[in-house]
Design an enzyme around this catalytic site. Structure first.
Site, short mmCIF file in Angstrom:
data_model
loop_
_atom_site.label_atom_id
_atom_site.label_comp_id
_atom_site.label_asym_id
_atom_site.label_seq_id
_atom_site.Cartn_x
_atom_site.Cartn_y
_atom_site.Cartn_z
N CYS A 206 0.78 -0.99 0.04
CA CYS A 206 -0.24 -0.42 0.30
C CYS A 206 1.01 1.03 -0.41
O CYS A 206 0.69 2.48 -0.99
CB CYS A 206 -0.66 0.05 1.15
SG CYS A 206 -1.89 -1.98 1.73
N HIS B 98 1.29 4.78 -2.15
CA HIS B 98 0.97 5.86 -1.42
C HIS B 98 1.39 6.47 0.10
O HIS B 98 0.92 7.73 0.64
CB HIS B 98 -1.31 5.43 -0.59
CG HIS B 98 -1.92 4.93 -1.92
ND1 HIS B 98 -2.76 5.74 -2.30
CD2 HIS B 98 -2.05 3.70 -2.06
CE1 HIS B 98 -3.44 5.20 -3.48
NE2 HIS B 98 -3.16 3.50 -2.70
N ARG C 231 -12.25 -0.93 -2.20
CA ARG C 231 -11.06 -0.09 -3.09
C ARG C 231 -10.14 -0.63 -2.37
O ARG C 231 -8.61 -1.02 -3.06
CB ARG C 231 -10.95 1.46 -1.96
CG ARG C 231 -9.43 1.77 -2.71
CD ARG C 231 -9.47 2.52 -4.27
NE ARG C 231 -8.94 2.82 -5.04
CZ ARG C 231 -7.81 1.96 -5.73
NH1 ARG C 231 -9.10 0.56 -6.18
NH2 ARG C 231 -7.33 2.89 -7.33
N CYS D 278 -7.25 -2.77 -5.24
CA CYS D 278 -6.23 -2.37 -4.78
C CYS D 278 -5.71 -3.54 -5.09
O CYS D 278 -4.03 -4.10 -5.33
CB CYS D 278 -5.45 -1.37 -3.48
SG CYS D 278 -5.71 0.61 -4.00
#
Lengths: 278, 103, 117
Positions: A192, A196, A235, A239
């Protein structure tokens, strides 16, 4: 720079190892928010809830136009109706939540000491249904996303306030979420954080990668690329698929813990869901 | 299918090991499928099952059902290879993830 | 089926590489490389890298311009696409070769294409 860091890490490795064995969510959150504030010094903390719009003028202009008639308004209206509709036993969702479910979304996910598990707002809605003899709803889209949208709308602007109690299981859930967030996975080997944190604010094709900070605040949200509302767990699934990894189940421990960690990092930021994204 | 024929022909010339896939039986295909399945269980428990692994495994099962044992075996072995790669990745990440933490 | 072809390609390529053959890329190889570089579920290079002719390219990785002087050594270029993490642990570039997203033949086609940029 990296060498210097490694040297530093080596010299203080003993106290560091000790610190790593004792989870300190508050210190993690301070470091996490501090990292982004340093990375983007012009961006105030509260602005992070606007995600990609901080980084692209064209997207931000489009957004302002879209927000004249917010695309999630239908979901909020439908969600309110569903929220107020009585179950066959005569009770409503309000009976399951503190303060009748109004203005409390900023406190989720919550740790449930009874089951030793993290409970997201979506899972709490389903628990309420089961308690009143109803079937669970899908955690990703549809009526549950609408009910979440309504409940979240009643918390608009309230500071996110996720609590991690002094309970070994709560701390373990937090740590597991943190590990999931930073662990690379999938055939493309991304975490992640790869997108991000490391690449936050950059463009992946035409899309701006939202910083992890503030990311949970606008959920559930209407995504133009979805064409409807979706929850945070929707989401997560997207992802995972993008990095070519099999997604977990929507109510999996992995996703509960990940939501727990990510939302805790957003503590203090204003609740801003439901949101709209490209 | 024509490409497969060409590939098999090529493999006979270049790489005799691959040509052995032509002699796959139901037993050898089933063995490869079972072996892939074991590895995939480990990959799943590591929360790093690759989509390509599942796709190859499904293709192996479908071919096995149709009696295409050579394809079934090859796809199952491919799934096993990918599962091995994902297991190795997850194992390495058990330590490496800490390098990504922001300070 | 794909596996068999892949394995054959591997065998072919290793023999070519061993012989040190560096023949000029054919237009077909370059075209195949372009397709891989711009196809989302394959090379998907333009998701992160800008290069001439890319549509809506990203900017996470460096712009690919005058690539021959960026990475003159083809072997090094191959290693970057195969597993950049082995060279640079901080990279977020996927290991296209190691994780079998692309076959060795496909990596070479991507290189052929990128060397025209």
């Amino acid at each position: 720079m990296r060498l210097a860091f490694i040297a530093l890490a080596l010299t203080v490795s003993a106290p560091l190892a000790q610190a790593a064995s004792q989870p300190d969510p508050a210190a993690d959150m301070k470091a996490f928010q501090g990292y982004f504030l340093k990375q983007f010094p012009k961006l105030p903390l509260a602005a992070y809830v606007n995600g990609p719009y901080n980084f692209s003028k064209s997207e931000s202009d489009q957004w302002k136009q879209i927000m004249e008639f917010p695309p999630y308004q239908f979901a909020v209206d439908d969600g309110k109706k569903l929220f107020e509709t009585k179950f066959p036993d005569g009770k409503t969702y309000a009976s399951c939540f503190p303060n009748g479910g109004i203005g409390i979304a900023q406190n989720y996910p919550m740790f449930d000491a009874k089951t030793g598990k993290v409970v997201t707002l979506g899972i709490a809605i389903n628990r309420c249904r089961v308690a009143n003899g109803q079937k669970k709803l899908k955690l990703t889209v549809g009526p549950l996303a609408d009910i979440s949208a309504y409940m979240t709308s009643t918390s608009d602007g309230k500071p996110i306030n996720v609590v991690i109690p002094h309970n070994p299981k709560a701390l373990a859930a937090y740590e597991a979420g943190k590990e999931y967030f930073y662990t690379r996975r999938g055939q493309l080997n991304f975490s992640c954080a790869s997108c991000h944190v490391q690449a936050a604010g950059m463009h992946l094709r035409g899309d701006v990668l939202s910083p992890a900070l503030g990311l949970t605040a606008a959920f559930p949200l209407y995504r133009s690329s979805w064409g409807d509302m979706g929850t945070l767990v929707r989401r997560f699934i997207g992802c995972n698929q993008k990095v070519k990894s099999e997604p977990s189940k929507p109510d999996s421990t992995a996703y509960r813990d990940l939501a727990y960690f990510m939302t805790y990092m957003d503590n203090g930021l204003p609740e801003s869901g439901p949101g709209a994204r490209p | 299918m024509k490409r497969l024929g060409a590939a098999v022909l090529l493999s006979v010339m270049i790489c005799p090991v691959v040509a052995l896939a032509g002699s796959a039986t139901k037993a050898s295909a089933d063995h490869a499928i079972a072996s892939a399945q074991t590895k995939m269980k480990i990959a799943a428990s590591n929360q790093d099952q690759w989509i390509a692994t599942v796709d190859a495994f499904k293709a192996a099962k479908a071919a096995e059902q149709k009696g295409d044992f050579a394809i079934a075996e090859a796809e199952a072995k491919h799934a096993a290879t990918l599962a091995d790669l994902s297991i190795a990745q997850a194992k390495a990440q058990k330590k490496l993830w800490q390098n990504e933490i922001v300070h | 089926m794909k596996t068999i072809i892949t394995v054959v390609a591997l065998g072919l390529l290793s023999s070519v590489a061993a012989a040190g053959v560096a023949a000029a890329a054919t237009p077909a190889e370059i075209a195949a490389g372009e397709k891989l570089a711009t196809t989302t579920d394959q090379g998907n290079c333009d998701a992160c890298h800008m290069f001439k002719g890319a549509d809506e390219a990203g900017n996470i990785g460096p712009e690919l311009k005058d690539v021959k002087s960026m990475v003159p050594n083809r072997k090094e270029f191959y290693a970057i696409i195969y597993d950049e993490e082995a060279r640079n642990p901080q990279t977020i570039m996927p290991a296209f070769g190691k994780n079998q997203v692309l076959t060795p033949k496909q990596i070479n086609e991507v290189i052929d294409f990128m060397y025209t940029k």
